[in-house]
Design a protein around this motif. Structure first.
Motif, short mmCIF file in Angstrom:
data_model
loop_
_atom_site.label_atom_id
_atom_site.label_comp_id
_atom_site.label_asym_id
_atom_site.label_seq_id
_atom_site.Cartn_x
_atom_site.Cartn_y
_atom_site.Cartn_z
N TRP A 173 -33.96 -11.45 14.69
CA TRP A 173 -35.23 -10.86 14.30
C TRP A 173 -36.32 -11.69 14.94
CZ3 TRP A 173 -36.29 -6.68 11.00
CH2 TRP A 173 -35.16 -6.04 10.48
N ILE A 174 -37.15 -11.05 15.76
CA ILE A 174 -38.22 -11.75 16.47
C ILE A 174 -39.56 -11.23 15.97
CG2 ILE A 174 -39.23 -12.17 18.73
CD1 ILE A 174 -36.38 -11.64 19.86
N VAL A 175 -40.44 -12.16 15.55
CA VAL A 175 -41.78 -11.80 15.10
C VAL A 175 -42.76 -12.09 16.22
CG1 VAL A 175 -43.57 -12.25 13.40
CG2 VAL A 175 -41.19 -12.30 12.71
N ILE A 176 -43.57 -11.09 16.58
CA ILE A 176 -44.57 -11.25 17.63
C ILE A 176 -45.94 -10.99 17.02
CG2 ILE A 176 -45.42 -10.34 19.81
CD1 ILE A 176 -42.57 -9.66 20.54
N ASP A 177 -46.84 -11.94 17.20
CA ASP A 177 -48.22 -11.78 16.75
C ASP A 177 -49.02 -11.18 17.91
OD1 ASP A 177 -50.61 -11.87 15.48
OD2 ASP A 177 -50.70 -14.05 15.28
N ALA A 178 -49.58 -9.99 17.69
CA ALA A 178 -50.28 -9.27 18.76
C ALA A 178 -51.73 -9.70 18.91
CB ALA A 178 -50.21 -7.77 18.49
N LYS A 179 -52.20 -10.59 18.08
CA LYS A 179 -53.62 -10.96 18.11
C LYS A 179 -53.99 -11.59 19.45
CE LYS A 179 -55.76 -12.36 14.46
NZ LYS A 179 -56.17 -13.08 13.28
N GLY A 180 -54.94 -10.95 20.14
CA GLY A 180 -55.46 -11.47 21.39
C GLY A 180 -54.60 -11.24 22.62
N PHE A 191 -34.06 -7.09 16.88
CA PHE A 191 -35.09 -6.44 16.08
C PHE A 191 -36.42 -7.12 16.39
CE2 PHE A 191 -31.27 -5.45 13.77
CZ PHE A 191 -31.50 -4.18 13.29
N VAL A 192 -37.48 -6.35 16.51
CA VAL A 192 -38.80 -6.90 16.83
C VAL A 192 -39.78 -6.47 15.74
CG1 VAL A 192 -40.68 -6.93 18.48
CG2 VAL A 192 -38.34 -6.87 19.30
N VAL A 193 -40.47 -7.45 15.16
CA VAL A 193 -41.50 -7.21 14.15
C VAL A 193 -42.84 -7.60 14.77
CG1 VAL A 193 -42.33 -7.82 11.86
CG2 VAL A 193 -39.88 -7.73 12.30
N ILE A 194 -43.77 -6.65 14.83
CA ILE A 194 -45.09 -6.91 15.39
C ILE A 194 -46.08 -7.00 14.23
CG2 ILE A 194 -46.90 -6.08 16.92
CD1 ILE A 194 -44.72 -4.44 18.30
N ILE A 195 -46.84 -8.09 14.19
CA ILE A 195 -47.87 -8.24 13.17
C ILE A 195 -49.24 -8.26 13.85
CG2 ILE A 195 -46.37 -9.38 11.50
CD1 ILE A 195 -47.51 -12.05 12.38
N ASN A 196 -50.28 -8.00 13.07
CA ASN A 196 -51.65 -7.91 13.57
C ASN A 196 -51.76 -6.89 14.71
OD1 ASN A 196 -52.61 -9.89 11.80
ND2 ASN A 196 -51.93 -11.50 13.18
#
Length: 148
Positions: free
Chosen positions: A16-23, A54-59
């Motif tokens: 499970w990979i979390v990616i922060d999309a901010k900026g 699995f990819v989780v995108i936040i912001n």
């Protein structure tokens, strides 16, 4: 003679990979997500198997775009099949109202157009804020990777 070993579906390990999309720039982010979902970053990549993570995108709303007026100029069209039912939304409207759909449309274009591609797309989770319900899976996959 050595034989190339193809992994079985039960042998594939998914993280499970979390990616922060901010900026981040939207197009580059989507290309990175498509690679992770497809599994091309792994040495055991096989084109006919779903071996991605699995990819989780936040912001999701805080992403940036290159281009002068792309938020107003780029349009997304929908058609129900009836005459005169074409509707359009600008990129800015999609980003405000339905960022999950925007990310799905963009990633879907980079995946195979088959049953396998549709199965891969189900591993994409998009959230507008920093909160997401997958903290247990992310913590579990991080703990497993630290053991190895």
């Amino acid at each position: 003679m050595e034989i190339t070993k193809t992994p079985k579906q039960s042998e594939i390990k998914r993280d499970w990979i979390v990616i922060d999309a901010k900026g981040k720039v939207f197009g580059r982010l989507i290309a990175e997500i498509a690679i992770l979902i497809r599994g091309k970053h792994k040495p055991t990549f096989t084109p006919n198997l779903d071996c991605g993570d699995f990819v989780v995108i936040i912001n999701a709303r805080d992403v940036s775009f290159n281009g002068n007026n792309k938020l107003n100029d780029k349009k997304y069209f929908t058609h129900s099949g009836y005459f005169g039912s074409t509707k359009s939304k600008t990129l800015g409207e999609m980003l405000e109202k339905q960022p999950e759909k925007l990310y799905r449309l963009a990633v879907r274009g980079m995946l195979p157009k088959t049953k396998l591609g549709r199965a891969m797309l189900k591993k994409l989770k998009v959230y507008v804020s920093e909160n997401h319900p997958h903290t247990a899976q992310v913590a579990d996959s991080n703990a497993n990777s630290n053991k190895e």
